[in-house]
Design a protein around this motif. Sequence first.
Motif, PDB file in Angstrom:
ATOM      1  N   GLY A  80      52.669  31.371  13.623  1.00 39.92           N
ATOM      2  CA  GLY A  80      52.821  32.812  13.559  1.00 39.92           C
ATOM      3  C   GLY A  80      54.070  33.297  12.865  1.00 39.92           C
ATOM      4  N   ARG A  81      54.647  32.489  11.985  1.00 32.43           N
ATOM      5  CA  ARG A  81      55.853  32.899  11.260  1.00 32.43           C
ATOM      6  C   ARG A  81      55.561  33.065   9.780  1.00 32.43           C
ATOM      7  N   GLU A  82      56.411  33.840   9.082  1.00 33.01           N
ATOM      8  CA  GLU A  82      56.228  34.096   7.662  1.00 33.01           C
ATOM      9  C   GLU A  82      56.680  32.899   6.833  1.00 33.01           C
ATOM     10  N   ALA A  83      56.104  32.797   5.621  1.00 35.81           N
ATOM     11  CA  ALA A  83      56.509  31.736   4.684  1.00 35.81           C
ATOM     12  C   ALA A  83      57.840  32.089   4.029  1.00 35.81           C
ATOM     13  N   GLN A  84      58.385  31.157   3.271  1.00 35.91           N
ATOM     14  CA  GLN A  84      59.654  31.402   2.590  1.00 35.91           C
ATOM     15  C   GLN A  84      59.497  32.388   1.439  1.00 35.91           C
ATOM     16  N   THR A  85      58.328  32.461   0.839  1.00 44.10           N
ATOM     17  CA  THR A  85      58.097  33.347  -0.296  1.00 44.10           C
ATOM     18  C   THR A  85      57.009  34.355   0.036  1.00 44.10           C
ATOM     19  N   ASN A  86      57.108  35.527  -0.598  1.00 50.68           N
ATOM     20  CA  ASN A  86      56.106  36.571  -0.380  1.00 50.68           C
ATOM     21  C   ASN A  86      54.729  36.126  -0.873  1.00 50.68           C
ATOM     22  N   ALA A  87      54.710  35.396  -2.012  1.00 49.97           N
ATOM     23  CA  ALA A  87      53.437  34.958  -2.587  1.00 49.97           C
ATOM     24  C   ALA A  87      52.672  34.069  -1.614  1.00 49.97           C
ATOM     25  N   ALA A  88      53.384  33.154  -0.982  1.00 48.93           N
ATOM     26  CA  ALA A  88      52.725  32.264  -0.024  1.00 48.93           C
ATOM     27  C   ALA A  88      52.306  33.001   1.235  1.00 48.93           C
ATOM     28  N   THR A  89      53.084  34.008   1.603  1.00 45.02           N
ATOM     29  CA  THR A  89      52.752  34.778   2.809  1.00 45.02           C
ATOM     30  C   THR A  89      51.445  35.546   2.645  1.00 45.02           C
ATOM     31  N   THR A  90      51.204  36.052   1.427  1.00 39.78           N
ATOM     32  CA  THR A  90      50.021  36.884   1.188  1.00 39.78           C
ATOM     33  C   THR A  90      48.747  36.079   0.939  1.00 39.78           C
ATOM     34  N   MET A  91      48.848  34.764   0.737  1.00 45.93           N
ATOM     35  CA  MET A  91      47.669  33.934   0.495  1.00 45.93           C
ATOM     36  C   MET A  91      46.957  33.639   1.816  1.00 45.93           C
ATOM     37  N   ASP A  92      45.606  33.657   1.769  1.00 42.99           N
ATOM     38  CA  ASP A  92      44.890  33.295   2.988  1.00 42.99           C
ATOM     39  C   ASP A  92      44.861  31.768   3.133  1.00 42.99           C
ATOM     40  N   THR A  93      44.393  31.329   4.287  1.00 43.18           N
ATOM     41  CA  THR A  93      44.458  29.900   4.611  1.00 43.18           C
ATOM     42  C   THR A  93      43.646  29.045   3.646  1.00 43.18           C
ATOM     43  N   ASP A  94      42.453  29.494   3.294  1.00 41.59           N
ATOM     44  CA  ASP A  94      41.624  28.724   2.361  1.00 41.59           C
ATOM     45  C   ASP A  94      42.276  28.641   0.986  1.00 41.59           C
ATOM     46  N   GLU A  95      42.870  29.745   0.580  1.00 39.12           N
ATOM     47  CA  GLU A  95      43.539  29.771  -0.727  1.00 39.12           C
ATOM     48  C   GLU A  95      44.722  28.823  -0.737  1.00 39.12           C
ATOM     49  N   LEU A  96      45.448  28.783   0.377  1.00 34.49           N
ATOM     50  CA  LEU A  96      46.562  27.830   0.485  1.00 34.49           C
ATOM     51  C   LEU A  96      46.064  26.389   0.357  1.00 34.49           C
ATOM     52  N   ALA A  97      44.992  26.062   1.061  1.00 30.35           N
ATOM     53  CA  ALA A  97      44.462  24.699   1.041  1.00 30.35           C
ATOM     54  C   ALA A  97      43.962  24.316  -0.340  1.00 30.35           C
ATOM     55  N   ASP A  98      43.254  25.238  -1.004  1.00 25.36           N
ATOM     56  CA  ASP A  98      42.743  24.955  -2.350  1.00 25.36           C
ATOM     57  C   ASP A  98      43.891  24.751  -3.337  1.00 25.36           C
ATOM     58  N   SER A  99      44.907  25.601  -3.242  1.00 25.45           N
ATOM     59  CA  SER A  99      46.057  25.488  -4.152  1.00 25.45           C
ATOM     60  C   SER A  99      46.788  24.171  -3.945  1.00 25.45           C
ATOM     61  N   MET A 100      46.931  23.784  -2.687  1.00 24.27           N
ATOM     62  CA  MET A 100      47.596  22.519  -2.388  1.00 24.27           C
ATOM     63  C   MET A 100      46.805  21.340  -2.949  1.00 24.27           C
ATOM     64  N   GLN A 101      45.503  21.379  -2.847  1.00 25.19           N
ATOM     65  CA  GLN A 101      44.675  20.304  -3.383  1.00 25.19           C
ATOM     66  C   GLN A 101      44.808  20.209  -4.891  1.00 25.19           C
ATOM     67  N   ASN A 102      44.814  21.362  -5.569  1.00 24.23           N
ATOM     68  CA  ASN A 102      44.958  21.382  -7.030  1.00 24.23           C
ATOM     69  C   ASN A 102      46.325  20.840  -7.453  1.00 24.23           C
ATOM     70  N   LEU A 103      47.337  21.186  -6.680  1.00 24.33           N
ATOM     71  CA  LEU A 103      48.681  20.693  -7.003  1.00 24.33           C
ATOM     72  C   LEU A 103      48.771  19.184  -6.789  1.00 24.33           C
ATOM     73  N   LEU A 104      48.098  18.671  -5.762  1.00 23.43           N
ATOM     74  CA  LEU A 104      48.083  17.218  -5.546  1.00 23.43           C
ATOM     75  C   LEU A 104      47.436  16.499  -6.718  1.00 23.43           C
ATOM     76  N   VAL A 105      46.353  17.044  -7.233  1.00 21.81           N
ATOM     77  CA  VAL A 105      45.692  16.453  -8.400  1.00 21.81           C
ATOM     78  C   VAL A 105      46.631  16.469  -9.598  1.00 21.81           C
ATOM     79  N   LEU A 106      47.333  17.593  -9.783  1.00 21.93           N
ATOM     80  CA  LEU A 106      48.260  17.705 -10.909  1.00 21.93           C
ATOM     81  C   LEU A 106      49.408  16.694 -10.785  1.00 21.93           C
ATOM     82  N   MET A 107      49.944  16.539  -9.576  1.00 18.23           N
ATOM     83  CA  MET A 107      51.032  15.573  -9.373  1.00 18.23           C
ATOM     84  C   MET A 107      50.559  14.141  -9.612  1.00 18.23           C
ATOM     85  N   THR A 108      49.330  13.861  -9.222  1.00 20.72           N
ATOM     86  CA  THR A 108      48.776  12.526  -9.463  1.00 20.72           C
ATOM     87  C   THR A 108      48.683  12.238 -10.947  1.00 20.72           C
ATOM     88  N   ARG A 109      48.249  13.227 -11.726  1.00 17.81           N
ATOM     89  CA  ARG A 109      48.152  13.052 -13.176  1.00 17.81           C
ATOM     90  C   ARG A 109      49.533  12.847 -13.802  1.00 17.81           C
TER      91      ARG A 109
END
Length: 471
Positions: free
Chosen positions: A350-379
Amino acid sequence: MDYTLIQYNVNAWEGRAYKYGMDNLRSMGYPVDGLKFDPELVIRGLIMDKEKGNLVKADRFGYVKRAMHGTRMVSNRTISEIYGRELVDLRNENRWEFLNTLFSVSEAVMYMQMVDRLDEGAIPPQLGPLDYNSLYKVVAKALFRAHVEGRLKAEIVNEPERFVEPDAELPLTLLDQREAGKKLLLITNSDYQYTSKMMQYAYNQFLPNNMDWRDLFDMVIVSARKPEFFQMSHPLYEIVTKDGLMRPCFKANPGGLYCGGSAQMVEQALGVHGDETLYVGDHIYTDVSQSKVHLRWRTALICSELEKEVNALAYGKDHRAKLIELMNQKEVVGDVFNQLRLALQRRNSGREAQTNAATTMDTDELADSMQNLLVLMTRIDQKIAPMLEADGEYFNKRWGYLSRAGLWDKSHLMRQIEKYADIYTSRVSNFLRFTPFMYFRSQAQSLAHDCHSNWFDMSTASFPRSEPVTH
């Protein structure tokens, strides 16, 4: 003297040492047929693990970064399994053998090749039960015999042009120092006959006015038995004939030619003490560390491979720049991923994120973004891994740069050099580029918390939140 006042062709010298050492192993019944000297197999600064039959490269803290078992490189995963919970500790001489001089090259090549033969089961059982440690002792004994039997040095003395790389500037460097009023001293473990003949070949042809190499030195000491020379006193003998005839004496005098003795005798004879003396040598332990620890002499280390290293660093500059760019990209992507991960963690409580952008993202959007970033880091990792492996290949394809371990850190060799050598260079003749009155000052040393004043407020000793903290 060796690899300091006289530069050798490493492949020629160590190749012959290897040949005589292998001949000794063959005479003892060991299978050496088909083996050849490979000077690219090892570099100075590596460490033999005599317990496991490995050759390793460690960083300044002792963490193993690269390893070879026998003559085969070991994967990073295997390195982690073997050395993940231990550090290289050179004080444990029963296990670790530091290759701190070019004279170690032939021994290391012999040992790693014989580890292969031991693993293959090719060593006859009648030679006794062997583990990697006892095998090292056999190899070291065979090579020691090659040196003490005299055949190797006799070959070098008879054909110095095959083994010595003449440096016309080296005698002139010493001449400048002597004419400036410096007292020059030659201390070598080599015997008188070898020292005299090799110095004649390397120096007399370049000295003016028919000078002899002896004219450069206020004192010459042969068969010095370093490192004991710096720690204790041995009987002193004066060499009185060109044939090497000696007579006992109890006091060294300027201008003398001696065998044995001690560093304390030298200080008394020349009227110098402690840091008034600059000792120049190529061996970190026998020369540099012992003269500093026991006598507080100033020290200079000669490391001839630096010339190749500097050229390799220049040649690999573009490769390293691309690698660093990829590492920076991964760090940026990783930071965004961590911000999203933290946002998800805080959202669960129940606490806010460090950035406004992350705070405004819904949970599914956060999970999808994290998955995409993991793929990018792997590459990005897939690009980084082979480039890290290749970093330093212009110096040595197996081990990389002499002075570095990994992309950012110094090698264990470099740590030893910084600890014991006040100055280091590739050859003595480099001092000819300066006057004999030059005072060399150390460069400013950077620390992890060194910061730029425009983002670090010294008055409050606080970091502005908008800027990253050095890590």
